[in-house]
Design a protein around this motif. Structure first.
Motif, PDB file in Angstrom:
ATOM      1  N   ASP A 130      28.552  40.830  65.022  1.00  0.00           N
ATOM      2  CA  ASP A 130      27.104  40.261  65.232  1.00  0.00           C
ATOM      3  C   ASP A 130      27.016  39.490  66.148  1.00  0.00           C
ATOM      4  O   ASP A 130      25.858  38.484  66.537  1.00  0.00           O
ATOM      5  N   ALA A 131      28.154  39.109  66.900  1.00  0.00           N
ATOM      6  CA  ALA A 131      28.138  38.030  67.974  1.00  0.00           C
ATOM      7  C   ALA A 131      27.785  36.540  67.854  1.00  0.00           C
ATOM      8  O   ALA A 131      27.065  36.048  68.571  1.00  0.00           O
ATOM      9  N   ASP A 132      27.996  36.237  66.477  1.00  0.00           N
ATOM     10  CA  ASP A 132      27.410  35.056  66.237  1.00  0.00           C
ATOM     11  C   ASP A 132      28.440  34.057  66.200  1.00  0.00           C
ATOM     12  O   ASP A 132      28.487  32.549  65.933  1.00  0.00           O
ATOM     13  N   GLY A 133      29.765  34.271  66.850  1.00  0.00           N
ATOM     14  CA  GLY A 133      30.951  33.270  67.005  1.00  0.00           C
ATOM     15  C   GLY A 133      31.925  33.048  65.769  1.00  0.00           C
ATOM     16  O   GLY A 133      32.572  32.305  65.731  1.00  0.00           O
ATOM     17  N   VAL A 134      31.409  33.952  64.540  1.00  0.00           N
ATOM     18  CA  VAL A 134      32.080  33.766  63.325  1.00  0.00           C
ATOM     19  C   VAL A 134      32.515  35.231  63.093  1.00  0.00           C
ATOM     20  O   VAL A 134      31.667  35.989  63.102  1.00  0.00           O
ATOM     21  N   VAL A 135      33.807  35.459  62.545  1.00  0.00           N
ATOM     22  CA  VAL A 135      34.022  36.642  62.269  1.00  0.00           C
ATOM     23  C   VAL A 135      34.007  36.501  60.442  1.00  0.00           C
ATOM     24  O   VAL A 135      34.942  35.981  59.867  1.00  0.00           O
ATOM     25  N   SER A 136      33.309  37.340  59.993  1.00  0.00           N
ATOM     26  CA  SER A 136      33.003  37.329  58.234  1.00  0.00           C
ATOM     27  C   SER A 136      34.117  38.438  57.882  1.00  0.00           C
ATOM     28  O   SER A 136      34.550  39.108  58.302  1.00  0.00           O
ATOM     29  N   VAL A 137      34.170  38.046  56.593  1.00  0.00           N
ATOM     30  CA  VAL A 137      34.985  39.181  55.763  1.00  0.00           C
ATOM     31  C   VAL A 137      34.302  40.591  55.692  1.00  0.00           C
ATOM     32  O   VAL A 137      35.204  41.338  56.052  1.00  0.00           O
ATOM     33  N   ALA A 138      33.031  40.615  55.836  1.00  0.00           N
ATOM     34  CA  ALA A 138      32.296  41.847  55.831  1.00  0.00           C
ATOM     35  C   ALA A 138      32.698  42.490  57.322  1.00  0.00           C
ATOM     36  O   ALA A 138      32.946  43.651  57.218  1.00  0.00           O
ATOM     37  N   GLU A 139      32.588  41.807  58.209  1.00  0.00           N
ATOM     38  CA  GLU A 139      33.078  42.414  59.643  1.00  0.00           C
ATOM     39  C   GLU A 139      34.472  42.892  59.684  1.00  0.00           C
ATOM     40  O   GLU A 139      34.857  43.872  60.206  1.00  0.00           O
ATOM     41  N   LEU A 140      35.369  41.847  59.069  1.00  0.00           N
ATOM     42  CA  LEU A 140      36.789  42.393  59.070  1.00  0.00           C
ATOM     43  C   LEU A 140      36.941  43.605  58.245  1.00  0.00           C
ATOM     44  O   LEU A 140      37.888  44.642  58.403  1.00  0.00           O
ATOM     45  N   GLU A 141      36.205  43.722  56.876  1.00  0.00           N
ATOM     46  CA  GLU A 141      36.172  44.865  56.255  1.00  0.00           C
ATOM     47  C   GLU A 141      35.860  46.262  56.905  1.00  0.00           C
ATOM     48  O   GLU A 141      36.278  47.282  56.610  1.00  0.00           O
ATOM     49  N   GLU A 142      34.951  46.257  57.865  1.00  0.00           N
ATOM     50  CA  GLU A 142      34.651  47.451  58.698  1.00  0.00           C
ATOM     51  C   GLU A 142      35.445  47.785  59.577  1.00  0.00           C
ATOM     52  O   GLU A 142      35.769  48.748  59.861  1.00  0.00           O
TER      53      GLU A 142
END
Length: 142
Positions: A130-142
């Motif tokens: 989502d280009a918010d400058g943070v890698v979330s757990v949800a993004e890592l799971e994708e």
């Protein structure tokens, strides 16, 4: 319509068979994780080689296109043995065809691996969906 393939891309493809399996693996891994504008000329080159547009480069497509491009670039032709060696090094899975990622890895500028800042930013961007400058757990799971 076929795109122009730069002599640099041709030279990178020629050099592919000379690199160690480790370096080839690192480049392939980088291509699996990275995307962006830097791939645009490489995507165009892939489409130039993929004569039937099926998403893979068959051996005969590579032979035909590579020889034509070498000739147009006034670069020396490869012997049949050299061409076979190059094609087989590009087809690391022995499928009888060269896939998109393998082609990208071979055609990309290997110096990109030495630019650790660039590589880290690209890898981070691949996960920061989502280009918010943070890698979330949800993004890592994708």
């Amino acid at each position: 319509q076929r795109a122009e393939v730069s002599p640099t891309i041709l030279q990178n493809l020629l050099n592919w068979r000379k690199w160690s399996k480790f370096k080839r693996g690192a480049l392939t891994g980088a291509c699996n994780a990275l995307a962006g504008d830097w791939t645009s000329p490489l995507r165009a080159a892939f489409r130039t080689f993929d004569l039937d547009g099926d998403g893979e480069i068959q051996y005969f497509e590579f032979h035909t296109t590579f020889n034509r491009l070498l000739d147009q670039s006034q670069m020396p032709q490869l012997s049949d043995r050299e061409m076979d060696g190059l094609v087989h090094s590009l087809d690391s899975e022995n499928r009888g065809a060269i896939g998109y990622t393998a082609f990208l890895a071979a055609a990309m500028d290997p110096a990109l691996l030495h630019d650790s800042d660039w590589l880290a930013r690209k890898a981070f961007s691949a996960f920061d969906m989502d280009a918010d400058g943070v890698v979330s757990v949800a993004e890592l799971e994708e």
